[in-house]
Design an enzyme around this catalytic site. Structure first.
Site, mmCIF file in Angstrom:
data_model
loop_
_atom_site.group_PDB
_atom_site.id
_atom_site.type_symbol
_atom_site.label_atom_id
_atom_site.label_comp_id
_atom_site.label_asym_id
_atom_site.label_seq_id
_atom_site.Cartn_x
_atom_site.Cartn_y
_atom_site.Cartn_z
ATOM 1 N N GLY A 40 -6.487 0.823 -1.013
ATOM 2 C CA GLY A 40 -5.220 1.540 -1.070
ATOM 3 C C GLY A 40 -3.992 0.674 -0.908
ATOM 4 N N GLU A 41 -4.148 -0.527 -0.306
ATOM 5 C CA GLU A 41 -2.983 -1.363 -0.043
ATOM 6 C C GLU A 41 -2.469 -2.013 -1.319
ATOM 7 O OE1 GLU A 41 -5.587 -1.463 3.656
ATOM 8 O OE2 GLU A 41 -5.835 -1.446 1.486
ATOM 9 N N ALA A 42 -1.143 -1.979 -1.495
ATOM 10 C CA ALA A 42 -0.525 -2.498 -2.714
ATOM 11 C C ALA A 42 -0.814 -3.978 -2.917
ATOM 12 C CB ALA A 42 0.989 -2.259 -2.662
ATOM 13 N N ILE B 276 -4.358 -4.497 -4.204
ATOM 14 C CA ILE B 276 -4.453 -4.070 -5.608
ATOM 15 C C ILE B 276 -3.826 -5.123 -6.514
ATOM 16 C CG2 ILE B 276 -3.722 -2.333 -7.281
ATOM 17 C CD1 ILE B 276 -3.710 -0.308 -4.977
#
Length: 399
Positions: free
Chosen positions: A150-152, A155
């Protein structure tokens, strides 16, 4: 089936036969379930025998379980017991094989920025063969092998590695890895927009083409390429790997916040206690904590949150539409059908002032957070900067 020509006795006999048939169907299903349980128990016994005979197998099973709970500790355990070589390539091969591994844990490990993790990510992506694949096919293969964290920042690193690998395997498709990166994100967001029931405003192919103008080092990608990508995603969404439970449950595995709140109804303004989960820029609510699917979904788009006073309930706050339009939410009705919500605001009540303040804080952070668009904006700005710089050099040379 009509029964008007049957006598009363024959109709009673027919009803008795139908009832017995229904009972037999239930009994058959129960027998199937019992057989399945016995098969599982036999397999567990067989596995236990193998484990007892081979301590290395037992250690490997323990190592996999440790990895699924804490990837770093799991890898350390396997290396310590001689079950895994202490090298980035060996760890990448272990993750790529994926046997018995939780794909969410794989994604979290690959996304870390420590030097070893970055090396493992490089080897892991290099094990994927994308030659002669269109972008959607490559993304389907890549995103099936693990679950995006989920962490930008995680990603960003993983999609950057994907773009580099895809361009290395298909050198004549894009002018740069930046183009591949931006388009890959656009395809992932398109998949969400087209197939997430919480998104009511579905993008058209014209909008998809427009949002990807100028990403090919200042030029446009062929319209037929963008059209084929759009049609492929529209026809078949990405398959997300499941570890345990259904796909929705993965959304609720690591929420930003969860807890009981009182929710005010729309038509009758009655208050009902609901279990709320905040994650992925959406607020989900359930009737019970054990429910697998939510009763309603409130997407945090075009909305704001504020504290509000209510004469019937303390510690209230509400999510409201910024332009007074109906919030694009959905819920299940009494018959289990999904219907659109008709609220311009959703009002909730917390047990304490502290809980109310924390919910407002977390919802506000979720409203402001949109890592996909933020990362796309940064990369598009980078492409534009390169184009401007290139044009300046050409003009200087001409003079």
């Amino acid at each position: 089936m009509t029964t008007w020509y049957l006598t009363i006795e024959e109709q009673e006999l027919l009803a008795s036969i139908r009832k017995r048939k229904a009972e037999l169907i239930v009994e058959i299903q129960q027998l199937k379930d019992e057989i399945s349980e016995v098969v599982v128990q036999m397999e567990q016994v067989d596995a236990a025998v193998v484990v007892q005979d081979d301590p290395k197998v037992k250690q490997l099973i323990v190592g996999r379980k440790k990895f699924n709970m804490d990837p770093k500790k799991g890898i350390g355990y396997l290396i310590e017991h001689g079950l895994l070589q202490d090298s980035a390539e060996a760890v990448a091969q272990f993750l790529f094989a994926g046997e018995g591994l939780n794909k969410t844990a794989i994604g979290n490990y690959l996304g870390e920025r420590h030097e070893l993790n970055l090396q493992v990510l490089s080897h892991y992506v290099g094990m994927h063969e994308f030659a002669d694949m269109i972008l959607v096919q490559a993304l389907r293969q890549f995103l099936w092998s693990f679950r995006l964290p989920g962490e930008a920042q995680k990603i960003d690193r993983m999609m950057e590695a994907f773009a580099q690998r895809y361009c290395a395997c298909n050198q004549d498709v894009f002018t740069s890895t930046d183009t591949c990166y931006v388009l890959s994100f656009a395809v992932i967001m398109l998949n969400t927009s087209l197939h997430n029931p919480a998104v009511k405003d579905k993008p058209t192919i014209e909008r998809f083409i427009t949002m990807n103008r100028g990403i090919n080092d200042g030029g446009n990608l062929p319209g037929e390429l963008l059209t084929s990508l759009y049609e492929s995603i529209k026809k078949e969404p990405f398959k997300i790997p499941e570890d345990d439970g259904n796909d929705l449950m993965h959304t609720f595995f690591n929420p930003d916040r969860e807890g009981w709140l009182w929710k005010q109804g729309g038509r009758y303004k009655s208050w009902k206690r609901r279990w709320f989960i905040l994650n992925d820029n959406c607020l989900y609510y359930f009737e019970f904590t054990t429910d697998k699917e939510p009763r309603g979904i409130i997407p945090l788009e075009g909305v704001q949150v504020r504290e509000i006073q209510d004469r019937n309930k303390p510690n209230c706050f509400e999510i409201f539409s910024m332009d007074s339009d109906v919030i694009k939410a959905c819920k299940t009705d009494s018959e289990g059908k999904v219907v659109e919500g008709k609220h311009t605001a959703y009002r909730m009540s917390a047990t304490t002032v502290e809980e109310k303040d924390e919910w407002i804080k977390c919802i506000q952070a979720s409203i402001n957070e949109n890592p996909f668009y933020d990362m796309l904006a940064v990369r598009k700005k980078k492409i534009q900067h390169k184009v401007t710089k290139k044009t300046s050099k050409q003009n200087a040379g001409a003079n």
